[in-house]
Motif scaffolding. Sequence first.
Motif, PDB file in Angstrom:
ATOM      1  N   ALA A  73     -12.899  -3.290  -6.432  1.00  0.00           N
ATOM      2  CA  ALA A  73     -12.033  -2.020  -6.304  1.00  0.00           C
ATOM      3  C   ALA A  73     -12.700  -1.307  -5.225  1.00  0.00           C
ATOM      4  O   ALA A  73     -12.318  -0.488  -4.463  1.00  0.00           O
ATOM      5  CB  ALA A  73     -12.218  -1.661  -7.503  1.00  0.00           C
ATOM      6  N   ALA A  74     -14.283  -1.688  -4.970  1.00  0.00           N
ATOM      7  CA  ALA A  74     -14.881  -1.008  -3.902  1.00  0.00           C
ATOM      8  C   ALA A  74     -14.646  -1.622  -2.542  1.00  0.00           C
ATOM      9  O   ALA A  74     -14.677  -0.720  -1.637  1.00  0.00           O
ATOM     10  CB  ALA A  74     -16.469  -1.106  -4.302  1.00  0.00           C
ATOM     11  N   LEU A  75     -13.732  -2.644  -2.406  1.00  0.00           N
ATOM     12  CA  LEU A  75     -13.579  -3.296  -1.016  1.00  0.00           C
ATOM     13  C   LEU A  75     -12.167  -3.066  -0.818  1.00  0.00           C
ATOM     14  O   LEU A  75     -11.667  -4.298  -0.328  1.00  0.00           O
ATOM     15  CB  LEU A  75     -13.968  -4.619  -1.074  1.00  0.00           C
ATOM     16  CG  LEU A  75     -15.705  -5.051  -1.139  1.00  0.00           C
ATOM     17  CD1 LEU A  75     -16.087  -6.481  -1.209  1.00  0.00           C
ATOM     18  CD2 LEU A  75     -16.320  -4.264  -0.169  1.00  0.00           C
ATOM     19  N   LYS A  76     -11.707  -1.964  -1.063  1.00  0.00           N
ATOM     20  CA  LYS A  76     -10.356  -1.839  -1.086  1.00  0.00           C
ATOM     21  C   LYS A  76      -9.762  -2.106   0.500  1.00  0.00           C
ATOM     22  O   LYS A  76      -8.510  -2.592   0.640  1.00  0.00           O
ATOM     23  CB  LYS A  76      -9.754  -0.777  -1.550  1.00  0.00           C
ATOM     24  CG  LYS A  76      -8.129  -0.167  -1.622  1.00  0.00           C
ATOM     25  CD  LYS A  76      -8.035   0.713  -2.435  1.00  0.00           C
ATOM     26  CE  LYS A  76      -6.489   0.976  -2.867  1.00  0.00           C
ATOM     27  NZ  LYS A  76      -6.094   1.867  -3.759  1.00  0.00           N
ATOM     28  N   GLY A  77     -10.647  -1.678   1.168  1.00  0.00           N
ATOM     29  CA  GLY A  77      -9.842  -1.914   2.789  1.00  0.00           C
ATOM     30  C   GLY A  77      -9.957  -3.371   3.337  1.00  0.00           C
ATOM     31  O   GLY A  77      -9.366  -3.547   4.317  1.00  0.00           O
ATOM     32  N   LEU A  78     -10.388  -4.519   2.728  1.00  0.00           N
ATOM     33  CA  LEU A  78     -10.224  -5.792   3.041  1.00  0.00           C
ATOM     34  C   LEU A  78      -9.058  -6.194   2.953  1.00  0.00           C
ATOM     35  O   LEU A  78      -8.093  -5.986   2.027  1.00  0.00           O
ATOM     36  CB  LEU A  78     -11.363  -6.725   2.615  1.00  0.00           C
ATOM     37  CG  LEU A  78     -12.931  -6.466   3.112  1.00  0.00           C
ATOM     38  CD1 LEU A  78     -13.998  -7.090   2.063  1.00  0.00           C
ATOM     39  CD2 LEU A  78     -13.006  -6.441   4.529  1.00  0.00           C
ATOM     40  N   ASP A  79      -8.879  -7.492   3.729  1.00  0.00           N
ATOM     41  CA  ASP A  79      -7.529  -8.012   3.430  1.00  0.00           C
ATOM     42  C   ASP A  79      -7.630  -8.849   2.027  1.00  0.00           C
ATOM     43  O   ASP A  79      -8.857  -9.274   1.632  1.00  0.00           O
ATOM     44  CB  ASP A  79      -7.086  -9.229   4.614  1.00  0.00           C
ATOM     45  CG  ASP A  79      -8.278 -10.331   4.905  1.00  0.00           C
ATOM     46  OD1 ASP A  79      -9.245  -9.620   4.619  1.00  0.00           O
ATOM     47  OD2 ASP A  79      -7.855 -11.304   5.023  1.00  0.00           O
ATOM     48  N   PRO A  80      -6.462  -9.353   1.484  1.00  0.00           N
ATOM     49  CA  PRO A  80      -6.832 -10.003   0.128  1.00  0.00           C
ATOM     50  C   PRO A  80      -7.668 -11.254  -0.055  1.00  0.00           C
ATOM     51  O   PRO A  80      -8.410 -11.040  -1.088  1.00  0.00           O
ATOM     52  CB  PRO A  80      -5.460 -10.217  -0.222  1.00  0.00           C
ATOM     53  CG  PRO A  80      -4.328  -9.420   0.750  1.00  0.00           C
ATOM     54  CD  PRO A  80      -5.131  -9.276   1.804  1.00  0.00           C
ATOM     55  N   TRP A  81      -7.708 -11.888   1.058  1.00  0.00           N
ATOM     56  CA  TRP A  81      -8.386 -13.312   0.743  1.00  0.00           C
ATOM     57  C   TRP A  81      -9.720 -13.011   1.051  1.00  0.00           C
ATOM     58  O   TRP A  81     -10.711 -13.344   0.206  1.00  0.00           O
ATOM     59  CB  TRP A  81      -7.952 -14.266   1.892  1.00  0.00           C
ATOM     60  CG  TRP A  81      -6.852 -15.001   1.314  1.00  0.00           C
ATOM     61  CD1 TRP A  81      -5.574 -14.917   1.913  1.00  0.00           C
ATOM     62  CD2 TRP A  81      -6.549 -16.003   0.086  1.00  0.00           C
ATOM     63  NE1 TRP A  81      -4.715 -15.672   1.068  1.00  0.00           N
ATOM     64  CE2 TRP A  81      -5.217 -16.118   0.104  1.00  0.00           C
ATOM     65  CE3 TRP A  81      -7.448 -16.218  -0.687  1.00  0.00           C
ATOM     66  CZ2 TRP A  81      -4.779 -17.100  -0.743  1.00  0.00           C
ATOM     67  CZ3 TRP A  81      -6.909 -17.043  -1.760  1.00  0.00           C
ATOM     68  CH2 TRP A  81      -5.565 -17.830  -1.793  1.00  0.00           C
ATOM     69  N   GLY A  82      -9.968 -12.062   1.915  1.00  0.00           N
ATOM     70  CA  GLY A  82     -11.651 -11.543   2.101  1.00  0.00           C
ATOM     71  C   GLY A  82     -12.096 -10.725   0.962  1.00  0.00           C
ATOM     72  O   GLY A  82     -13.229 -10.791   0.509  1.00  0.00           O
ATOM     73  N   ARG A  83     -11.199  -9.980   0.322  1.00  0.00           N
ATOM     74  CA  ARG A  83     -11.526  -9.265  -0.896  1.00  0.00           C
ATOM     75  C   ARG A  83     -11.836  -9.930  -2.003  1.00  0.00           C
ATOM     76  O   ARG A  83     -12.775  -9.937  -2.773  1.00  0.00           O
ATOM     77  CB  ARG A  83     -10.474  -8.324  -0.952  1.00  0.00           C
ATOM     78  CG  ARG A  83     -10.829  -7.222  -2.304  1.00  0.00           C
ATOM     79  CD  ARG A  83      -9.570  -6.140  -1.911  1.00  0.00           C
ATOM     80  NE  ARG A  83      -9.594  -5.279  -3.188  1.00  0.00           N
ATOM     81  CZ  ARG A  83      -8.583  -4.870  -3.368  1.00  0.00           C
ATOM     82  NH1 ARG A  83      -7.442  -4.448  -2.788  1.00  0.00           N
ATOM     83  NH2 ARG A  83      -8.558  -3.681  -4.410  1.00  0.00           N
ATOM     84  N   ILE A  84     -11.043 -11.196  -2.220  1.00  0.00           N
ATOM     85  CA  ILE A  84     -11.325 -12.097  -3.272  1.00  0.00           C
ATOM     86  C   ILE A  84     -12.457 -12.749  -3.238  1.00  0.00           C
ATOM     87  O   ILE A  84     -13.481 -13.063  -4.084  1.00  0.00           O
ATOM     88  CB  ILE A  84      -9.986 -13.238  -3.407  1.00  0.00           C
ATOM     89  CG1 ILE A  84      -8.977 -12.269  -3.779  1.00  0.00           C
ATOM     90  CG2 ILE A  84     -10.361 -14.353  -4.342  1.00  0.00           C
ATOM     91  CD1 ILE A  84      -7.420 -13.151  -3.691  1.00  0.00           C
ATOM     92  N   ILE A  85     -12.784 -13.397  -1.747  1.00  0.00           N
ATOM     93  CA  ILE A  85     -13.901 -14.382  -1.930  1.00  0.00           C
ATOM     94  C   ILE A  85     -15.131 -13.325  -1.885  1.00  0.00           C
ATOM     95  O   ILE A  85     -16.210 -13.747  -2.434  1.00  0.00           O
ATOM     96  CB  ILE A  85     -14.034 -14.915  -0.405  1.00  0.00           C
ATOM     97  CG1 ILE A  85     -12.774 -15.818  -0.104  1.00  0.00           C
ATOM     98  CG2 ILE A  85     -15.353 -15.341  -0.061  1.00  0.00           C
ATOM     99  CD1 ILE A  85     -12.491 -16.412   0.861  1.00  0.00           C
ATOM    100  N   LEU A 129     -14.729   5.243  -8.467  1.00  0.00           N
ATOM    101  CA  LEU A 129     -13.854   6.384  -8.795  1.00  0.00           C
ATOM    102  C   LEU A 129     -14.291   7.746  -8.363  1.00  0.00           C
ATOM    103  O   LEU A 129     -13.763   8.696  -7.983  1.00  0.00           O
ATOM    104  CB  LEU A 129     -13.695   6.306 -10.426  1.00  0.00           C
ATOM    105  CG  LEU A 129     -12.825   5.237 -11.118  1.00  0.00           C
ATOM    106  CD1 LEU A 129     -13.034   5.310 -12.404  1.00  0.00           C
ATOM    107  CD2 LEU A 129     -11.612   5.283 -10.509  1.00  0.00           C
ATOM    108  N   VAL A 130     -15.685   7.864  -8.266  1.00  0.00           N
ATOM    109  CA  VAL A 130     -16.152   9.241  -7.837  1.00  0.00           C
ATOM    110  C   VAL A 130     -15.750   9.251  -6.391  1.00  0.00           C
ATOM    111  O   VAL A 130     -15.553  10.501  -5.928  1.00  0.00           O
ATOM    112  CB  VAL A 130     -17.790   9.387  -8.254  1.00  0.00           C
ATOM    113  CG1 VAL A 130     -18.240  10.484  -7.425  1.00  0.00           C
ATOM    114  CG2 VAL A 130     -17.761   9.634  -9.677  1.00  0.00           C
ATOM    115  N   ARG A 131     -15.898   8.281  -5.556  1.00  0.00           N
ATOM    116  CA  ARG A 131     -16.067   8.222  -4.231  1.00  0.00           C
ATOM    117  C   ARG A 131     -14.423   8.698  -3.858  1.00  0.00           C
ATOM    118  O   ARG A 131     -14.103   9.535  -2.905  1.00  0.00           O
ATOM    119  CB  ARG A 131     -16.311   6.988  -3.540  1.00  0.00           C
ATOM    120  CG  ARG A 131     -16.102   6.992  -2.127  1.00  0.00           C
ATOM    121  CD  ARG A 131     -16.639   5.491  -1.330  1.00  0.00           C
ATOM    122  NE  ARG A 131     -15.646   4.660  -1.623  1.00  0.00           N
ATOM    123  CZ  ARG A 131     -15.827   3.338  -1.443  1.00  0.00           C
ATOM    124  NH1 ARG A 131     -16.894   2.928  -0.803  1.00  0.00           N
ATOM    125  NH2 ARG A 131     -14.902   2.522  -2.067  1.00  0.00           N
TER     126      ARG A 131
END
Length: 143
Positions: A73-85, A129-131
Motif C-alpha cells: 500500500a505504501a508503494l502505490k507508485g511502482l508497477d505491479p511486479w516491482g510492487r509485489i517483489i 492512510l495519514v499520508r
Amino acid sequence: MQTIRIKAPSSDTGRDPGDPPIRHEDALPLLAGMAVAVGAVGAMLALTDIESPLRAPFTLFFLLAAPGGAIAAALKGLDPWGRIISSVSGAVAVNLLVAQAMLALHMWSVRGGVAALTVIGSLIYLLVLVRRLRRRTPKRRTS
C-alpha cells in the motif's frame, strides 16, 4: 467400416451473448477479502493456541501478508511486479528483524511475534492512510 468424427468443443459457456465479458479486475476485491479472512484466521489460531492442521499455513500466510500488504500500500507508485517483489521482500525483512530482536532480548514467543507483526503492519498501513489523507485535504491560502 465406420468413421469416427471428433466433435468441435461447444461454444456454450452458460452465459447470455449480451452479458459483458468477465474481467480479472472484478475478482480483485473478492481475492483481497479472502486474503484478509485467511490472515485473520491464522492470527487468531496462533494467538489463541488452538490445535488445527490449518494453523501453520494460515499463520505463515498472515506473517507474510500483514507487513507485505502494508508495504504494498505504501508503494502505490511502482508497477505491479516491482510492487509485489518489493512488498514480499520487505515482509520477509520485517519478519527477520522482529525475530532477531525478540531473540536478542530473550523474549521469543509465537504469540509475541504475531502480535508484534500485527502492530508493525498496522502502523505502516496507518502511516499510509495519514499520508493519503494529507494529500486530499485542500490547501488553504492565507493572503
